[in-house]
Design an enzyme around this catalytic site. Sequence first.
Site, mmCIF file in Angstrom:
data_model
loop_
_atom_site.group_PDB
_atom_site.id
_atom_site.type_symbol
_atom_site.label_atom_id
_atom_site.label_comp_id
_atom_site.label_asym_id
_atom_site.label_seq_id
_atom_site.Cartn_x
_atom_site.Cartn_y
_atom_site.Cartn_z
ATOM 1 N NE ARG A 24 -12.566 -1.114 0.868
ATOM 2 C CZ ARG A 24 -13.156 -1.586 1.962
ATOM 3 N NH1 ARG A 24 -14.454 -1.436 2.141
ATOM 4 N NH2 ARG A 24 -12.462 -2.214 2.898
ATOM 5 C CG ASP A 76 -2.120 -0.987 0.935
ATOM 6 O OD1 ASP A 76 -2.516 -1.149 -0.234
ATOM 7 O OD2 ASP A 76 -2.602 -1.599 1.901
ATOM 8 C CG ASP A 92 -7.448 -4.293 -1.961
ATOM 9 O OD1 ASP A 92 -7.835 -5.359 -2.466
ATOM 10 O OD2 ASP A 92 -7.805 -3.923 -0.837
HETATM 11 N N1 GLY Z 1 -7.172 -1.863 0.655
HETATM 12 C C1 GLY Z 1 -7.820 -2.371 1.801
HETATM 13 C C2 GLY Z 1 -9.287 -2.233 1.767
HETATM 14 O O1 GLY Z 1 -9.868 -1.832 0.761
HETATM 15 O O2 GLY Z 1 -9.909 -2.534 2.794
#
Ligand code: GLY
Length: 394
Positions: A243, A110, A171
């Site tokens: 998500r 990240d 992600d």
């Molecule tokens: N990237 C971690 C989440 O979307 O929770």
Amino acid sequence: MTSTTPETGRITTPIDTAIAAALSTVRRNIAAYGDLYPDDTTRGDRYELRPAAGSISEGGNRGWTTSFWPGMQWIAWELTGDVAFRAAAERHATDFARRVNAGEDLETHDLGFLYTLSCVAPWRLLRDDASRDAALAAADHLMTRFLEPAGVIQAWGDLADPEQRGRTIIDSLMNMPLLTWAYEQTGDRRYAEAVQRHTAQLEAHIIRADGSTFHTFFWDAVTGEPLRGGTAQGAHDDSCWSRGQAWGIYGFALNYAAVGDERLLNAARRCADYFLDHLPADGVAFWDLVYGDGSGAERDSSAGAIAVCGLLELAQRETDPARAERYDAAAIRILDSLVENYTPRPPESSDALLLHSVYDLPKGNGVDEGSLWGDYFYLEALARVADPDWRPYW
Ligand code: GLY
């Protein structure tokens, strides 16, 4: 519905009103948190300071979500020209440079989320050299997570941790723009090759035949063989975490623009089509797309906000005008619903810009709360719609 401001005769749209409300909350939060960082999500619709952990004190810069806070401040500065927003964001950029130089809490993919919004943004907007150096240092650290022969960047944890070895998550697509930017800055093809190989592997393995996605996928770190998909934050290994699907829309669209491989455009389309085909009547996804109207499941408004940005990006890149029109219209429909049904009224009733997101339901973490990333992508979506020439930081 639009109205007219009497003094100026200017038409005020619901987007203008929503931006004004969002900016009033950003301003209030700057006064409340100073140079510290709110937690990942609200508790009872209020952000507390990020808890202390190890040697990092309360409100310190750790975890994957702190950059969404200066990201909102940069957008607020661009929308208003108010130097108070810029000054706050600059102080955070200095702290992010400190974090990467101190090697503090960097063992994560990240770094892309973290350093794009905190340091690439001030480079793009102000040509700030210290921010450029910090973002390049973060890109170099991200490259240490590239696994040969699989050709993927490991998502979480120590590279030697057997539980995390060879794991990617969808992600990760949003972390690639930091490497693309580093390539543009330096001309070093290693960054561009990592983006090309990582995105090709995700395109081949993390999307299922029906266009839904796994949250997480493992490769054998020794042989490079693709092993298995599963979930960490979704309902089931074979369900589709909302998500994650939204990260897929936005991430594949951004990486298509960078890599130019038609398969990534198709991947973004497939993610978008599946997402849009599984929305409830009000256009805002439940936290996993396995749930529909009448399920009683919680919404994830943050997935909606990310999807709006992704659909708008995809519509801009789309080579088929009919699809572009459909993705644009879907983005506006979701954003209108977020503005109308998922924002605090009055704004002071919450510290969040956007209510009703879910962080990690299986772990009971941040369920039906505001979240820093939901707030950021909601403000990005508003900025994109208010000014089609506004340039995102990714
Ligand atoms: N990237 C971690 C989440 O979307 O929770």
